[in-house]
Design an enzyme around this catalytic site. Structure first.
Site, PDB file in Angstrom:
ATOM      1  N   ASP A  14       0.821  -1.211   0.000  1.00 13.93           N
ATOM      2  CA  ASP A  14       0.000   0.000   0.000  1.00 13.93           C
ATOM      3  C   ASP A  14       0.858   1.266   0.000  1.00 13.93           C
ATOM      4  OD1 ASP A  14       0.722  -0.935   2.564  1.00 13.93           O
ATOM      5  OD2 ASP A  14      -0.918   0.127   3.532  1.00 13.93           O
ATOM      6  N   ASP A  15       2.076   1.189   0.556  1.00 11.42           N
ATOM      7  CA  ASP A  15       3.005   2.320   0.433  1.00 11.42           C
ATOM      8  C   ASP A  15       3.313   2.575  -1.040  1.00 11.42           C
ATOM      9  OD1 ASP A  15       4.366   2.606   3.444  1.00 11.42           O
ATOM     10  OD2 ASP A  15       3.802   0.571   2.936  1.00 11.42           O
ATOM     11  N   ASN A  39       7.442  -2.590   7.567  1.00  9.23           N
ATOM     12  CA  ASN A  39       6.880  -3.825   6.999  1.00  9.23           C
ATOM     13  C   ASN A  39       7.949  -4.893   6.814  1.00  9.23           C
ATOM     14  OD1 ASN A  39       4.126  -3.177   6.697  1.00  9.23           O
ATOM     15  ND2 ASN A  39       4.609  -1.897   4.926  1.00  9.23           N
ATOM     16  N   THR A 124       3.803   6.932   6.360  1.00  7.25           N
ATOM     17  CA  THR A 124       2.962   5.750   6.137  1.00  7.25           C
ATOM     18  C   THR A 124       3.618   4.476   6.698  1.00  7.25           C
ATOM     19  OG1 THR A 124       3.883   5.341   3.930  1.00  7.25           O
ATOM     20  CG2 THR A 124       1.928   6.755   4.052  1.00  7.25           C
ATOM     21  N   ASN A 166       1.671   0.264  12.431  1.00  6.06           N
ATOM     22  CA  ASN A 166       2.669   1.351  12.386  1.00  6.06           C
ATOM     23  C   ASN A 166       2.914   1.954  13.774  1.00  6.06           C
ATOM     24  OD1 ASN A 166       2.985   1.121   9.633  1.00  6.06           O
ATOM     25  ND2 ASN A 166       1.517   2.747   9.140  1.00  6.06           N
ATOM     26  N   ASP A 240      -2.307   3.087   2.906  1.00  7.14           N
ATOM     27  CA  ASP A 240      -1.439   4.270   2.905  1.00  7.14           C
ATOM     28  C   ASP A 240      -1.839   5.393   1.943  1.00  7.14           C
ATOM     29  OD1 ASP A 240       0.019   3.102   4.930  1.00  7.14           O
ATOM     30  OD2 ASP A 240       1.533   2.261   3.587  1.00  7.14           O
TER      31      ASP A 240
END
Ligand code: BDR
Ligand code: CA
Length: 317
Positions: A14-15, A39, A124, A166, A240
């Site tokens: 998603d980043d 991650n 993010t 996160n 993100d």
């Protein structure tokens, strides 16, 4: 005028989409990218970042590697991104080099060299780099326009019953960020669990038919299976880029002003973002906001438009 952002990330599927939305949307000026261990370990998140920028044709943006591990605790890999941190795709050889500065210094220099209140920070991943930058150069706190971060949640957790990944990975860093007198908007799981890559979204991306859209399909294919196996989702939440979308068009995310504190002591609540929603306890000068709702259609319109724009530009060389 396009809004200047620094994206501090840990790709992560998603980043990757957040990077594409940031550079592919004309209302955003992506002025720097920094990486953090999250991650996956820093070496992998940095390699992944360079590969994503290359396939998306994102050049001319300084990229620097930041902190290797959280402030106090050991890092932990996330459960939905695979061994590489970006499983499901083959990354190209990067066409750009890393900036020689440490990521924390790139953040500080970029903010201090810009006009005050013109840079928005969009983290993010775990907040280690941001907290380190605040401690090294506290003047960034008054110079930043705002912080719009993906992390936390009002009512939802994913890395424990009540904590999001996160924040839980580096709760002390998150505490530093939420506790400072700057504007912070928390784009947490309440919002991002509405940003689902449904079959319809996937079909729209497939129809773009560019090498970049193929790459995104590879990401979403892996992400869907991983989210199904690890967290029981039918369609994966693409967290993100929602933070980037909030900067592009604040009305896409519904927020409430509320004090948010990060739990750094609890046995069962470590990393929880404790959000005070009782009206009598919300001071008039409260500088934190929590996201609650998402206009998912407009979010996907923006995101798919950016993937299309970048994909065509990259395909045309
Ligand atoms: C967050 O954790 C990571 O796995 C994702 O990239 C996202 O930033 C969601 O909890
Ligand atoms: Ca992330």
């Amino acid at each position: 005028m396009a809004q200047k952002i620094i994206l501090d990330c840990d790709p992560g599927h998603d980043d990757a989409i957040a990077l594409m939305l940031a550079h592919g949307n004309p209302d955003i000026d992506l002025v720097a990218v920094t990486t953090v261990g999250g991650n996956a370990v820093l070496e992998k998140t940095t390699k992944n970042t360079l590969g994503i920028l290359t396939i998306a044709g994102i050049t001319g943006v300084p990229v620097a590697a930041g902190c290797v591990r959280p402030l106090i605790r050991e890092g932990e890999d996330a459960d939905v991104h695979g061994e590489s941190g970006l499983d499901g795709v083959v990354l190209p050889e990067p066409i750009m080099e890393l900036d020689r500065r440490h990521g924390v210094d790139l953040i500080i220099d970029t903010i201090m060299e810009a006009e005050p209140k013109t840079i928005t920070l969009v983290p993010t991943g775990p907040l280690t780099n941001i907290a380190m930058a605040m401690r090294k150069e506290p003047r960034i706190i008054e110079r930043v326009k705002e912080v719009v971060l993906m992390g936390g949640g009002v009512h939802v957790g994913n890395w424990s019953a009540v904590a999001e990944f996160n924040i839980k990975i580096d709760p002390e860093a998150a505490h530093i960020v939420f506790d400072a007198p700057w504007e912070v908007t928390m784009i947490g799981l309440d919002v991002t669990h509405q940003a689902l890559a449904t079959d319809e979204v996937v079909a729209r991306i497939k129809a773009l038919n560019t090498p970049l859209s193929e790459f995104v399909l590879g990401l979403f294919g892996f992400f869907q299976e991983a989210y199904r196996d690890a967290q029981g989702f039918e369609f994966p939440p693409v967290h993100d880029p929602v933070a980037v979308a909030r900067v592009i068009d604040p009305s896409i995310v519904g927020t409430v002003r509320a004090p948010i504190r990060v739990e750094i002591h609890g046995d069962y609540t470590l990393g929880m973002t404790v959000t005070e929603l009782r009206p009598a306890h919300i001071p008039a000068d409260c500088n934190t906001r929590a996201g609650l709702t998402l206009d998912a259609d407009r979010f996907w319109d923006l995101t798919i438009d950016a993937i299309e724009r970048l994909g065509k530009a990259a395909a045309n060389g």
